[in-house]
Design an enzyme around this catalytic site. Structure first.
Site, PDB file in Angstrom:
ATOM      1  NE  ARG A 212     -13.913 -11.646  12.490  1.00  0.00           N
ATOM      2  CZ  ARG A 212     -13.987 -12.892  11.994  1.00  0.00           C
ATOM      3  NH1 ARG A 212     -13.170 -13.267  11.039  1.00  0.00           N
ATOM      4  NH2 ARG A 212     -14.889 -13.739  12.437  1.00  0.00           N
ATOM      5  CG  PHE A 228      -4.076 -14.084   3.310  1.00  0.00           C
ATOM      6  CD1 PHE A 228      -3.939 -14.836   2.150  1.00  0.00           C
ATOM      7  CD2 PHE A 228      -2.915 -13.703   3.988  1.00  0.00           C
ATOM      8  CE1 PHE A 228      -2.683 -15.228   1.688  1.00  0.00           C
ATOM      9  CE2 PHE A 228      -1.660 -14.078   3.532  1.00  0.00           C
ATOM     10  CZ  PHE A 228      -1.549 -14.836   2.383  1.00  0.00           C
ATOM     11  CG  ASP A 250      -9.119 -12.441  -0.309  1.00  0.00           C
ATOM     12  OD1 ASP A 250      -9.014 -12.778   0.884  1.00  0.00           O
ATOM     13  OD2 ASP A 250      -9.433 -13.242  -1.214  1.00  0.00           O
ATOM     14  CG  ASP A 302      -6.853 -15.074   8.991  1.00  0.00           C
ATOM     15  OD1 ASP A 302      -6.395 -16.164   9.385  1.00  0.00           O
ATOM     16  OD2 ASP A 302      -8.076 -14.808   8.995  1.00  0.00           O
ATOM     17  CB  CYS A 342      -6.459 -21.882   9.976  1.00  0.00           C
ATOM     18  SG  CYS A 342      -6.313 -21.805   8.197  1.00  0.00           S
TER      19      CYS A 342
HETATM   20  N1  SAH Z   1      -9.250 -12.936   7.564  1.00  0.00           N
HETATM   21  C1  SAH Z   1     -10.482 -13.435   7.014  1.00  0.00           C
HETATM   22  C2  SAH Z   1     -10.410 -14.892   6.630  1.00  0.00           C
HETATM   23  C3  SAH Z   1      -9.290 -15.234   5.657  1.00  0.00           C
HETATM   24  S1  SAH Z   1      -9.521 -16.745   4.820  1.00  0.00           S
HETATM   25  C4  SAH Z   1     -11.623 -13.146   7.974  1.00  0.00           C
HETATM   26  O1  SAH Z   1     -11.382 -12.633   9.083  1.00  0.00           O
HETATM   27  O2  SAH Z   1     -12.768 -13.432   7.633  1.00  0.00           O
HETATM   28  C5  SAH Z   1      -8.238 -16.723   3.637  1.00  0.00           C
HETATM   29  C6  SAH Z   1      -8.454 -15.793   2.454  1.00  0.00           C
HETATM   30  O3  SAH Z   1      -7.243 -15.801   1.705  1.00  0.00           O
HETATM   31  C7  SAH Z   1      -9.544 -16.175   1.483  1.00  0.00           C
HETATM   32  O4  SAH Z   1     -10.424 -15.082   1.346  1.00  0.00           O
HETATM   33  C8  SAH Z   1      -8.820 -16.425   0.134  1.00  0.00           C
HETATM   34  O5  SAH Z   1      -9.534 -15.893  -0.979  1.00  0.00           O
HETATM   35  C9  SAH Z   1      -7.549 -15.652   0.327  1.00  0.00           C
HETATM   36  N2  SAH Z   1      -6.342 -16.115  -0.375  1.00  0.00           N
HETATM   37  C10 SAH Z   1      -5.855 -17.376  -0.461  1.00  0.00           C
HETATM   38  N3  SAH Z   1      -4.655 -17.386  -1.078  1.00  0.00           N
HETATM   39  C11 SAH Z   1      -4.358 -16.093  -1.377  1.00  0.00           C
HETATM   40  C12 SAH Z   1      -3.257 -15.443  -1.993  1.00  0.00           C
HETATM   41  N4  SAH Z   1      -2.189 -16.126  -2.400  1.00  0.00           N
HETATM   42  N5  SAH Z   1      -3.300 -14.105  -2.143  1.00  0.00           N
HETATM   43  C13 SAH Z   1      -4.383 -13.405  -1.718  1.00  0.00           C
HETATM   44  N6  SAH Z   1      -5.443 -13.964  -1.103  1.00  0.00           N
HETATM   45  C14 SAH Z   1      -5.442 -15.295  -0.939  1.00  0.00           C
END
Ligand code: SAH
Length: 399
Positions: A212, A228, A250, A302, A342
């Site tokens: 970040r 995401f 998201d 992500d 991850c």
């Molecule tokens: N980048 C974030 C962490 C991401 S975690 C940070 O820095 O804090 C992954 C995220 O992806 C979660 O919030 C989950 O709700 C979302 N997610 C999972 N599958 C998804 C999809 N198909 N489309 C959109 N969001 C999704």
């Protein structure tokens, strides 16, 4: 000692290298009648001490080593030493103005099956193994000694507990009040709300802190697409660095609502930020149909963990390739993609190959300008390469 595990001749090598897992296939004999999570001595075929471990009778990993030191007993002082050592490392390595961090990263901090995150004056515990579960009392007591002013909350609502023969548990472990709905942490000087009761994992993705921070270099004056986004971390950093426009995507509306609140909390509401709820796979496809309007200078990918078993690796690779292909197509000239995985079962090399395949299919030439990994408060114990799970590539369009 509740019992002893005798290791088959030739199967002791990993333990001699201090890898902390004992697989059922390596065990020749179990002496005594150890119960769920009990402490057992692990011995080689000649009776030499290898380690002192917690017994997990229901799991393929049937014991996890607490200590390789024959003199060390698993008691209150043991956990206090582990917590104090972990805290010292964090004090030495955490960036300034940061009050959210991982105190214990399981095996890599010498405490298998235990995850502990600190959010300001709250401690959140995840007890993932039978051994961790059995030691709950000592864990709480030694945390209270190390952090006398903190409250403690448990978020052991994770699937892996099933493999250990355990059910999900959440709730207050120490303190007089339930966690506040609006708990605020600081991260690299930015403020963020963390919902430790309902949020993902223990509330926030602390492991991406360095990545970040890295986005700030690329965001000034730019159009940023944060896929995401969860509670908007990357978008918040981009806005704070002067991004012209940010769009957080998201599937979780509560996460997006919190992303909007995080911007207010940092007085960044003047930047143009939009929040779109939906499936990233679908949204990235939709944007392809409008290539003139839907172009970005910086894109973050992500996603959650796509790989949870070796069997799902191939399908997961297709998923990673797909989103990277779609994102590469949406970049403006000189655009930058921050792309992450991850999934511990996906190696750094294979991840790079999958991203390369996606970008190739998009008809683009890109070069790696930076690599990121989980932050230092998510260390990797050297003999335990499984501890490395999060990797990132920052790649830039060459023309
Ligand atoms: N980048 C974030 C962490 C991401 S975690 C940070 O820095 O804090 C992954 C995220 O992806 C979660 O919030 C989950 O709700 C979302 N997610 C999972 N599958 C998804 C999809 N198909 N489309 C959109 N969001 C999704």
């Amino acid at each position: 000692m509740a019992g002893q595990l005798i290791i088959k001749q030739g199967k002791e090598k990993a333990l001699l290298r201090k890898h902390p897992w004992v697989f059922t296939g390596a065990v020749a004999k179990i002496k005594g009648k150890p119960g769920l999570g009990d402490t057992v001595d692990v011995l080689d075929s000649k009776g030499q001490f290898l380690g002192r471990a917690a017994y997990s009778p229901h799991s393929q990993i049937c014991a996890r080593v607490w200590t390789f030191n024959a003199q060390e007993t698993i008691d209150l002082a043991f956990f206090q030493r582990r917590f104090a050592r972990a805290q010292r490392m964090r004090e030495d390595t955490l960036p300034e103005h940061t009050t959210g961090y991982r105190l214990i990263a399981g095996e890599s901090d010498g405490l298998p099956g235990i995850t502990i995150d600190i959010y300001a004056n709250w401690i959140v515990c995840q007890l993932l193994s039978a051994g961790a579960e059995l030691q709950r009392g000592l864990i709480v007591e030694s945390l209270r000694a190390e952090f006398p002013n903190h409250s403690i909350y448990e978020r052991s609502d994770v699937d892996v507990r099933k493999k250990e023969g355990l059910t999900p548990v959440t709730g207050l472990l120490h303190g007089t009040e339930q966690p506040p709905a609006e708990l605020v942490i600081e991260e690299n000087g930015l403020k963020l709300y963390v919902d430790i009761v309902n949020g993902h994992k223990t509330g926030y993705y602390l492991d991406q802190r360095d990545a970040r921070q890295a986005i700030k270099k690329y965001a000034k004056g730019k159009r940023v697409l944060n896929c995401f986004s969860y509670t908007g971390g990357f978008g918040l950093y981009a806005a704070s660095a002067g991004a012209r426009y940010v769009r957080n995507l998201d599937m979780s509306q509560p996460a997006l609502d919190m992303a909007a609140k995080n911007l207010q909390l940092n007085n960044l509401t003047s930047s143009h930020v939009e929040h779109v709820q939906g499936d990233v796979f679908q949204l990235l496809r939709d944007y392809q149909t409008n290539p003139e309007q839907e172009k970005f200078d910086v894109i973050v990918l992500d996603p959650p963990k796509f790989v949870d078993s070796k069997a799902s690796l191939t399908r997961a690779c297709r998923g990673y390739k797909d989103i990277n292909r779609l994102a590469a197509k949406l970049l403006n000239p000189g655009g930058v993609l921050l792309t992450f995985s991850c999934s511990g079962l996906l190696s750094t090399e294979l991840f790079q190959k999958v991203v390369a395949d996606g970008v190739l299919d998009a008809g683009r030439d890109m070069q790696i300008i930076e690599r990121t990994f989980q932050a230092a408060d998510h260390p990797v114990f050297l003999p335990y390469p499984e501890g490395l799970y999060l990797k990132g590539l920052i790649v830039r369009l060459m023309n």
